[in-house]
Design a protein around this motif. Structure first.
Motif, PDB file in Angstrom:
ATOM      1  N   PRO A  70       0.801  -1.232   0.000  1.00 53.70           N
ATOM      2  CA  PRO A  70       0.000   0.000   0.000  1.00 53.70           C
ATOM      3  C   PRO A  70       0.826   1.269   0.000  1.00 53.70           C
ATOM      4  O   PRO A  70       0.292   2.362  -0.225  1.00 53.70           O
ATOM      5  CB  PRO A  70      -0.838  -0.124   1.284  1.00 53.70           C
ATOM      6  CG  PRO A  70      -0.101  -1.070   2.147  1.00 53.70           C
ATOM      7  CD  PRO A  70       0.652  -2.006   1.246  1.00 53.70           C
ATOM      8  N   SER A  71       2.133   1.138   0.230  1.00 53.56           N
ATOM      9  CA  SER A  71       2.961   2.348   0.215  1.00 53.56           C
ATOM     10  C   SER A  71       3.412   2.711  -1.196  1.00 53.56           C
ATOM     11  O   SER A  71       4.019   3.753  -1.401  1.00 53.56           O
ATOM     12  CB  SER A  71       4.189   2.160   1.120  1.00 53.56           C
ATOM     13  OG  SER A  71       5.121   1.304   0.503  1.00 53.56           O
ATOM     14  N   VAL A  72       3.129   1.845  -2.159  1.00 52.32           N
ATOM     15  CA  VAL A  72       3.574   2.099  -3.534  1.00 52.32           C
ATOM     16  C   VAL A  72       2.413   2.667  -4.348  1.00 52.32           C
ATOM     17  O   VAL A  72       1.371   2.038  -4.491  1.00 52.32           O
ATOM     18  CB  VAL A  72       4.101   0.796  -4.188  1.00 52.32           C
ATOM     19  CG1 VAL A  72       4.513   1.056  -5.634  1.00 52.32           C
ATOM     20  CG2 VAL A  72       5.279   0.239  -3.402  1.00 52.32           C
ATOM     21  N   GLN A  73       2.635   3.839  -4.888  1.00 55.26           N
ATOM     22  CA  GLN A  73       1.598   4.518  -5.667  1.00 55.26           C
ATOM     23  C   GLN A  73       1.784   4.171  -7.141  1.00 55.26           C
ATOM     24  O   GLN A  73       2.861   4.382  -7.708  1.00 55.26           O
ATOM     25  CB  GLN A  73       1.776   6.013  -5.440  1.00 55.26           C
ATOM     26  CG  GLN A  73       0.587   6.850  -5.778  1.00 55.26           C
ATOM     27  CD  GLN A  73       0.885   8.302  -5.463  1.00 55.26           C
ATOM     28  OE1 GLN A  73       1.291   8.648  -4.354  1.00 55.26           O
ATOM     29  NE2 GLN A  73       0.688   9.145  -6.440  1.00 55.26           N
ATOM     30  N   VAL A  74       0.744   3.591  -7.752  1.00 53.53           N
ATOM     31  CA  VAL A  74       0.865   3.050  -9.110  1.00 53.53           C
ATOM     32  C   VAL A  74      -0.113   3.747 -10.057  1.00 53.53           C
ATOM     33  O   VAL A  74      -1.328   3.731  -9.828  1.00 53.53           O
ATOM     34  CB  VAL A  74       0.548   1.531  -9.120  1.00 53.53           C
ATOM     35  CG1 VAL A  74       0.767   0.942 -10.521  1.00 53.53           C
ATOM     36  CG2 VAL A  74       1.381   0.783  -8.090  1.00 53.53           C
ATOM     37  N   ALA A  75       0.419   4.323 -11.131  1.00 55.71           N
ATOM     38  CA  ALA A  75      -0.433   4.868 -12.195  1.00 55.71           C
ATOM     39  C   ALA A  75      -0.347   3.927 -13.390  1.00 55.71           C
ATOM     40  O   ALA A  75       0.744   3.513 -13.778  1.00 55.71           O
ATOM     41  CB  ALA A  75       0.049   6.258 -12.598  1.00 55.71           C
ATOM     42  N   ILE A  76      -1.502   3.577 -13.943  1.00 54.60           N
ATOM     43  CA  ILE A  76      -1.532   2.741 -15.150  1.00 54.60           C
ATOM     44  C   ILE A  76      -2.026   3.620 -16.288  1.00 54.60           C
ATOM     45  O   ILE A  76      -3.079   4.248 -16.181  1.00 54.60           O
ATOM     46  CB  ILE A  76      -2.507   1.550 -14.981  1.00 54.60           C
ATOM     47  CG1 ILE A  76      -2.220   0.789 -13.687  1.00 54.60           C
ATOM     48  CG2 ILE A  76      -2.443   0.627 -16.191  1.00 54.60           C
ATOM     49  CD1 ILE A  76      -3.350  -0.147 -13.271  1.00 54.60           C
ATOM     50  N   ILE A  77      -1.239   3.663 -17.359  1.00 55.01           N
ATOM     51  CA  ILE A  77      -1.630   4.479 -18.517  1.00 55.01           C
ATOM     52  C   ILE A  77      -2.010   3.532 -19.652  1.00 55.01           C
ATOM     53  O   ILE A  77      -1.191   2.693 -20.061  1.00 55.01           O
ATOM     54  CB  ILE A  77      -0.462   5.363 -19.011  1.00 55.01           C
ATOM     55  CG1 ILE A  77       0.243   6.062 -17.860  1.00 55.01           C
ATOM     56  CG2 ILE A  77      -0.955   6.346 -20.070  1.00 55.01           C
ATOM     57  CD1 ILE A  77      -0.418   7.260 -17.348  1.00 55.01           C
ATOM     58  N   GLU A  78      -3.204   3.655 -20.141  1.00 56.38           N
ATOM     59  CA  GLU A  78      -3.685   2.776 -21.211  1.00 56.38           C
ATOM     60  C   GLU A  78      -4.286   3.633 -22.321  1.00 56.38           C
ATOM     61  O   GLU A  78      -5.208   4.397 -22.080  1.00 56.38           O
ATOM     62  CB  GLU A  78      -4.724   1.793 -20.641  1.00 56.38           C
ATOM     63  CG  GLU A  78      -5.501   1.014 -21.677  1.00 56.38           C
ATOM     64  CD  GLU A  78      -4.634   0.260 -22.679  1.00 56.38           C
ATOM     65  OE1 GLU A  78      -3.776  -0.521 -22.262  1.00 56.38           O
ATOM     66  OE2 GLU A  78      -4.828   0.478 -23.895  1.00 56.38           O
ATOM     67  N   GLN A  79      -3.769   3.450 -23.536  1.00 59.98           N
ATOM     68  CA  GLN A  79      -4.248   4.296 -24.638  1.00 59.98           C
ATOM     69  C   GLN A  79      -5.683   3.999 -25.044  1.00 59.98           C
ATOM     70  O   GLN A  79      -6.402   4.872 -25.506  1.00 59.98           O
ATOM     71  CB  GLN A  79      -3.297   4.205 -25.848  1.00 59.98           C
ATOM     72  CG  GLN A  79      -3.182   2.833 -26.486  1.00 59.98           C
ATOM     73  CD  GLN A  79      -4.280   2.526 -27.495  1.00 59.98           C
ATOM     74  OE1 GLN A  79      -4.905   3.441 -28.029  1.00 59.98           O
ATOM     75  NE2 GLN A  79      -4.522   1.256 -27.751  1.00 59.98           N
ATOM     76  N   SER A  80      -6.099   2.751 -24.831  1.00 59.11           N
ATOM     77  CA  SER A  80      -7.455   2.389 -25.242  1.00 59.11           C
ATOM     78  C   SER A  80      -8.476   2.844 -24.192  1.00 59.11           C
ATOM     79  O   SER A  80      -8.156   2.944 -23.007  1.00 59.11           O
ATOM     80  CB  SER A  80      -7.545   0.871 -25.414  1.00 59.11           C
ATOM     81  OG  SER A  80      -8.882   0.482 -25.658  1.00 59.11           O
ATOM     82  N   VAL A  81      -9.696   3.071 -24.642  1.00 56.95           N
ATOM     83  CA  VAL A  81     -10.773   3.324 -23.684  1.00 56.95           C
ATOM     84  C   VAL A  81     -10.951   2.090 -22.800  1.00 56.95           C
ATOM     85  O   VAL A  81     -11.188   2.199 -21.594  1.00 56.95           O
ATOM     86  CB  VAL A  81     -12.086   3.639 -24.446  1.00 56.95           C
ATOM     87  CG1 VAL A  81     -13.274   3.671 -23.490  1.00 56.95           C
ATOM     88  CG2 VAL A  81     -11.963   4.957 -25.207  1.00 56.95           C
TER      89      VAL A  81
END
Ligand code: AHZ
Length: 357
Positions: A114-125
């Protein structure tokens, strides 16, 4: 925009760009997600709460009346939350590029801490990449052992064969992992957003350059639509093999001279391919880890076609390589003190070895 941002931060009590204290010790207990668990006929996991067929909705379907709302409130709720996310994740721990089977598996594994902040970037809707279907647009997803351990952890049902398992529909895996992953407070999925470039400083990848995917696809029809940025301590590239948006990360590394070549994936050989993808999952240049089929592009490893176990374990391995890079407990150097990861025994092989072309 500035006023909006300050309102958002006040409302959600976020006083800095960090959501969590990264110094806290992680013992590997997965966070519980508030998901509904259904009765199943054949169980690979312990999801056993039944729903009675006679249960009726808690309102009269013939006279439902919704609570009133002002249209502007709907707009403000969406805008404030999205802008708060953009501000929060402008500087994050890990950016995972691409939400296919490898990227989702990586983000799932990473976000257990829970201490790791994760952003996921996905080009598709629609996140999920190629994992909504098996091969040739068929439904079933074949997963070779030992990746069934990951399915057990997720609670995904399957038919068991001696050396492999079969999920009746690939969408069952993809929807299940997404429902668990996206419920976690340290994860944000930015879909319909494309990574157009990398931030590189002093030979180290330090984040990604983003734009709305629809804007990215129109650079040749409109002039100068400049991008945005997202800084990250570690970037995980899981863009899949070459295609309209595929292999973006490694192709960019080559064009800026950080790697020598991107020979492309070789012809199909399931047995060689899956072990190789996991073995070769690694930090390819400082600050950037490559996972999934994008790995085959850099190393000229064979493709495996419609068997998905390597995507899952490669994603898990990428997560632990990222945790190592962040200086956190991980299964690569044996400092992970959490749940058992028998499937990562496969991933423990020498990651520096390059596949025979
Ligand atoms: O939309 C892409 C897909 O969802 C996304 N993506 C690619 N480039 C991007 C960019 N910005 C944002 N620049 C981007 N998103 O990345 C995702 C890749 O998912 P995938 O399913 O294509 O790749 P994977 O490596 O997770 O899984 C590969 C599955 C395959 S392909 C294959 C074969 O061809 O033999 N076999 C398997 C199991």
């Amino acid at each position: 925009m500035a006023a909006m941002a300050s309102t958002a931060f006040t409302a959600s009590s976020l006083s800095s760009t960090k959501l969590f204290d990264s110094s806290s010790t992680f013992h590997g207990t997965p966070m519980s997600s508030p998901c509904l668990r259904l009765q199943t006929t054949k169980s690979s996991a312990s999801n056993n709460i039944s729903i009675s067929a006679s249960a009726s909705p808690p309102y009269d379907l013939n006279s439902v009346k919704f609570e009133p709302i002002k249209e502007s409130i709907v707009s403000r709720e969406m805008t404030r939350r999205y802008m708060t996310d953009m501000i929060t994740y402008a500087d994050t721990d890990v950016v995972v590029v691409g939400a296919g089977s490898a990227g989702l598996s990586c983000a799932y594994e990473l976000s257990k801490n829970p201490s790791v902040q994760v952003a996921i970037i996905e080009q598709s809707v629609s996140p999920g990449g190629g994992a909504w279907l098996g091969g040739q647009l068929f439904s079933a997803m074949v997963v070779r052992k030992p990746a069934h351990h990951f399915l057990n952890e997720l609670g995904v049902e399957y038919d068991e064969q001696e050396d492999y398992v079969v999920i009746k529909h690939a969408a069952l895996f993809t929807s299940t992992i997404m429902s668990k992953l996206l419920a976690r407070p340290n994860v944000k999925l930015f879909n319909a957003v494309a990574v157009e470039d990398l931030i590189v400083k002093d030979g180290r990848v330090g984040g990604v350059v983003t734009n709305w995917a629809l804007v990215s696809m129109n650079h040749d029809t409109q002039s100068c639509m400049d991008p945005n940025v997202m800084e990250a301590k570690v970037v995980v590239s899981s863009c899949g093999h070459d295609g309209p948006f595929g292999a973006t990360g490694v192709k960019r590394l080559k064009s800026i001279g950080m790697i020598d070549s991107v020979p492309g994936m070789k012809a199909l050989d399931m047995n060689t391919a899956e072990d190789a993808i996991v073995r070769l999952t690694r930090e390819i240049v400082p600050g950037m880890i490559v996972t999934g089929m994008e790995v085959a592009e850099i190393d000229g490893a064979p493709r495996m076609g419609p068997t998905f176990g390597a995507m899952m374990i490669s994603g898990q391995k990428a997560a632990h390589v990222a945790l190592k890079s962040l200086g956190l407990p991980n299964a690569i150097d044996g400092t992970y003190v959490g749940g058992i990861h028998p499937e990562l025994i496969l991933a423990a092989a020498d990651s520096a070895e390059i596949a025979e072309a």
